[in-house]
Write a protein that holds these residues in place. Sequence first.
Motif, PDB file in Angstrom:
ATOM      1  N   TYR A   1     -57.180  23.209 -13.726  1.00 13.49           N
ATOM      2  CA  TYR A   1     -55.802  23.287 -13.607  1.00 13.49           C
ATOM      3  C   TYR A   1     -55.084  23.491 -14.782  1.00 13.49           C
ATOM      4  O   TYR A   1     -55.574  23.033 -15.832  1.00 13.49           O
ATOM      5  CB  TYR A   1     -55.478  21.938 -12.627  1.00 13.49           C
ATOM      6  CG  TYR A   1     -56.094  21.567 -11.452  1.00 13.49           C
ATOM      7  CD1 TYR A   1     -57.575  21.395 -11.243  1.00 13.49           C
ATOM      8  CD2 TYR A   1     -55.429  21.825 -10.154  1.00 13.49           C
ATOM      9  CE1 TYR A   1     -57.918  20.962  -9.849  1.00 13.49           C
ATOM     10  CE2 TYR A   1     -55.877  21.815  -8.851  1.00 13.49           C
ATOM     11  CZ  TYR A   1     -57.155  21.419  -8.563  1.00 13.49           C
ATOM     12  OH  TYR A   1     -57.658  21.241  -7.482  1.00 13.49           O
TER      13      TYR A   1
ATOM     14  N   LEU B   1     -50.823  22.436 -20.403  1.00 13.09           N
ATOM     15  CA  LEU B   1     -51.730  21.137 -20.393  1.00 13.09           C
ATOM     16  C   LEU B   1     -52.800  21.609 -19.422  1.00 13.09           C
ATOM     17  O   LEU B   1     -52.561  21.819 -18.349  1.00 13.09           O
ATOM     18  CB  LEU B   1     -51.200  19.917 -19.963  1.00 13.09           C
ATOM     19  CG  LEU B   1     -52.108  18.586 -20.260  1.00 13.09           C
ATOM     20  CD1 LEU B   1     -52.343  18.427 -21.596  1.00 13.09           C
ATOM     21  CD2 LEU B   1     -51.144  17.387 -19.542  1.00 13.09           C
TER      22      LEU B   1
ATOM     23  N   PHE C   1     -56.606  20.971 -17.266  1.00 12.68           N
ATOM     24  CA  PHE C   1     -57.418  19.945 -16.797  1.00 12.68           C
ATOM     25  C   PHE C   1     -58.809  20.593 -16.270  1.00 12.68           C
ATOM     26  O   PHE C   1     -58.749  21.239 -15.231  1.00 12.68           O
ATOM     27  CB  PHE C   1     -56.748  19.206 -15.668  1.00 12.68           C
ATOM     28  CG  PHE C   1     -55.543  18.351 -16.310  1.00 12.68           C
ATOM     29  CD1 PHE C   1     -54.375  18.804 -16.346  1.00 12.68           C
ATOM     30  CD2 PHE C   1     -55.770  16.980 -16.782  1.00 12.68           C
ATOM     31  CE1 PHE C   1     -53.110  18.109 -16.569  1.00 12.68           C
ATOM     32  CE2 PHE C   1     -54.506  16.452 -17.156  1.00 12.68           C
ATOM     33  CZ  PHE C   1     -53.182  16.879 -17.100  1.00 12.68           C
TER      34      PHE C   1
ATOM     35  N   PHE D   1     -57.792  13.155 -13.344  1.00 10.33           N
ATOM     36  CA  PHE D   1     -57.810  14.172 -14.152  1.00 10.33           C
ATOM     37  C   PHE D   1     -57.804  13.908 -15.540  1.00 10.33           C
ATOM     38  O   PHE D   1     -57.858  14.768 -16.318  1.00 10.33           O
ATOM     39  CB  PHE D   1     -56.247  14.834 -13.711  1.00 10.33           C
ATOM     40  CG  PHE D   1     -56.539  15.571 -12.405  1.00 10.33           C
ATOM     41  CD1 PHE D   1     -56.549  15.070 -11.199  1.00 10.33           C
ATOM     42  CD2 PHE D   1     -56.402  17.073 -12.507  1.00 10.33           C
ATOM     43  CE1 PHE D   1     -56.682  15.704 -10.074  1.00 10.33           C
ATOM     44  CE2 PHE D   1     -56.505  17.678 -11.262  1.00 10.33           C
ATOM     45  CZ  PHE D   1     -56.503  17.027  -9.983  1.00 10.33           C
ATOM     46  N   GLY D   2     -57.995  12.888 -16.068  1.00  6.72           N
ATOM     47  CA  GLY D   2     -57.955  12.512 -17.552  1.00  6.72           C
ATOM     48  C   GLY D   2     -56.866  13.086 -18.127  1.00  6.72           C
ATOM     49  O   GLY D   2     -55.706  12.878 -17.586  1.00  6.72           O
TER      50      GLY D   2
ATOM     51  N   TYR E   1     -49.939  10.517  -7.432  1.00  4.95           N
ATOM     52  CA  TYR E   1     -50.298  10.270  -9.091  1.00  4.95           C
ATOM     53  C   TYR E   1     -48.949   9.745  -9.907  1.00  4.95           C
ATOM     54  O   TYR E   1     -47.881  10.371  -9.666  1.00  4.95           O
ATOM     55  CB  TYR E   1     -50.725  11.707  -9.788  1.00  4.95           C
ATOM     56  CG  TYR E   1     -52.482  12.128  -8.915  1.00  4.95           C
ATOM     57  CD1 TYR E   1     -52.188  12.585  -7.969  1.00  4.95           C
ATOM     58  CD2 TYR E   1     -53.203  11.730  -9.668  1.00  4.95           C
ATOM     59  CE1 TYR E   1     -53.699  13.310  -7.432  1.00  4.95           C
ATOM     60  CE2 TYR E   1     -54.577  12.280  -9.346  1.00  4.95           C
ATOM     61  CZ  TYR E   1     -54.574  12.813  -8.266  1.00  4.95           C
ATOM     62  OH  TYR E   1     -55.837  13.417  -7.573  1.00  4.95           O
TER      63      TYR E   1
ATOM     64  N   LYS F   1     -50.383   9.557 -21.638  1.00  7.43           N
ATOM     65  CA  LYS F   1     -51.327   8.940 -20.933  1.00  7.43           C
ATOM     66  C   LYS F   1     -52.192   9.714 -19.861  1.00  7.43           C
ATOM     67  O   LYS F   1     -51.518  10.902 -19.342  1.00  7.43           O
ATOM     68  CB  LYS F   1     -50.929   7.879 -20.098  1.00  7.43           C
ATOM     69  CG  LYS F   1     -50.349   6.637 -21.040  1.00  7.43           C
ATOM     70  CD  LYS F   1     -50.107   5.283 -20.035  1.00  7.43           C
ATOM     71  CE  LYS F   1     -49.646   4.223 -20.860  1.00  7.43           C
ATOM     72  NZ  LYS F   1     -49.130   3.173 -19.753  1.00  7.43           N
ATOM     73  N   PRO F   2     -53.480   9.559 -19.430  1.00  9.62           N
ATOM     74  CA  PRO F   2     -54.113  10.457 -18.318  1.00  9.62           C
ATOM     75  C   PRO F   2     -53.205  10.276 -17.191  1.00  9.62           C
ATOM     76  O   PRO F   2     -52.543   9.183 -16.730  1.00  9.62           O
ATOM     77  CB  PRO F   2     -55.413   9.823 -18.206  1.00  9.62           C
ATOM     78  CG  PRO F   2     -55.566   9.001 -19.582  1.00  9.62           C
ATOM     79  CD  PRO F   2     -54.221   8.401 -20.058  1.00  9.62           C
ATOM     80  N   LEU F   3     -53.431  11.349 -16.344  1.00 10.49           N
ATOM     81  CA  LEU F   3     -52.762  11.092 -14.970  1.00 10.49           C
ATOM     82  C   LEU F   3     -53.511  10.146 -14.121  1.00 10.49           C
ATOM     83  O   LEU F   3     -54.748   9.968 -14.101  1.00 10.49           O
ATOM     84  CB  LEU F   3     -53.084  12.655 -14.290  1.00 10.49           C
ATOM     85  CG  LEU F   3     -52.508  13.081 -13.291  1.00 10.49           C
ATOM     86  CD1 LEU F   3     -51.054  13.285 -13.578  1.00 10.49           C
ATOM     87  CD2 LEU F   3     -52.832  14.633 -12.761  1.00 10.49           C
TER      88      LEU F   3
END
Lengths: 109, 114
Positions: A36, A88, A90, A99-100, B35, B41-43
């Motif tokens: 993504y 960005l 993912f 998703f980190g 979300y 920060k991470p999602l």
Amino acid sequence: AQSVAQPEDQVNVAEGNPLTVKCTYSVSGNPYLFWYVQYPNRGLQFLLKYITGDNLVKGSYGFEAEFNKSQTSFHLKKPSALVSDSALYFCVMRGQLTFGSGTQLTVLP
Amino acid sequence: ETGVTQTPRHLVMGMTNKKSLKCEQHLGHNAMYWYKQSAKKPLELMFVYNFKEQTENNSVPSRFSPECPNSSHLFLHLHTLQPEDSALYLCASSPDKLAPNTIYFGEGSWLTVV
């Protein structure tokens, strides 16, 4: 347990050069892998996915990814980067709804 | 245009206010998600609904209250929020929670708590 890892928080590349955003995975069984992209101030957009079949997957905006089972990798690539590719990125696995932090790609003019 | 629409796109609210974020999809999907995306920060996955039933709540404070009246709509009700709740809130949907499906995201609602 299954997981993906993006080893680089930040990738910089010059416009016109090839780009690679790395992703490795760990899973028992067949992985289903997705990429993504999130452009600034936007939601995430689906780029491409690998389910089965050809190891080279082509996606939106000229991106492609190569599934490599021996190296457990699914790197995102583009032959010639554009400044507008700055975003960005993912890498996500099937069933993984988290998703980190992603990898921030910056393409320099 | 992904088919997932979020309103409002921007919201500023005081800590004592009550407001709601709305998400709508007409893709025929059965799974919907909230979300939270904060800077650096991470999602963070907050809530998951599958066939209108909440299947995941990832330790989200009770000042966030989701509601899924039907498969096409998802709300996030906000009450007595804190400044650290300021973030981009993303709604998403997919055909089914369990299958290897593509997740479609809305453009997000930027929330600022003052």
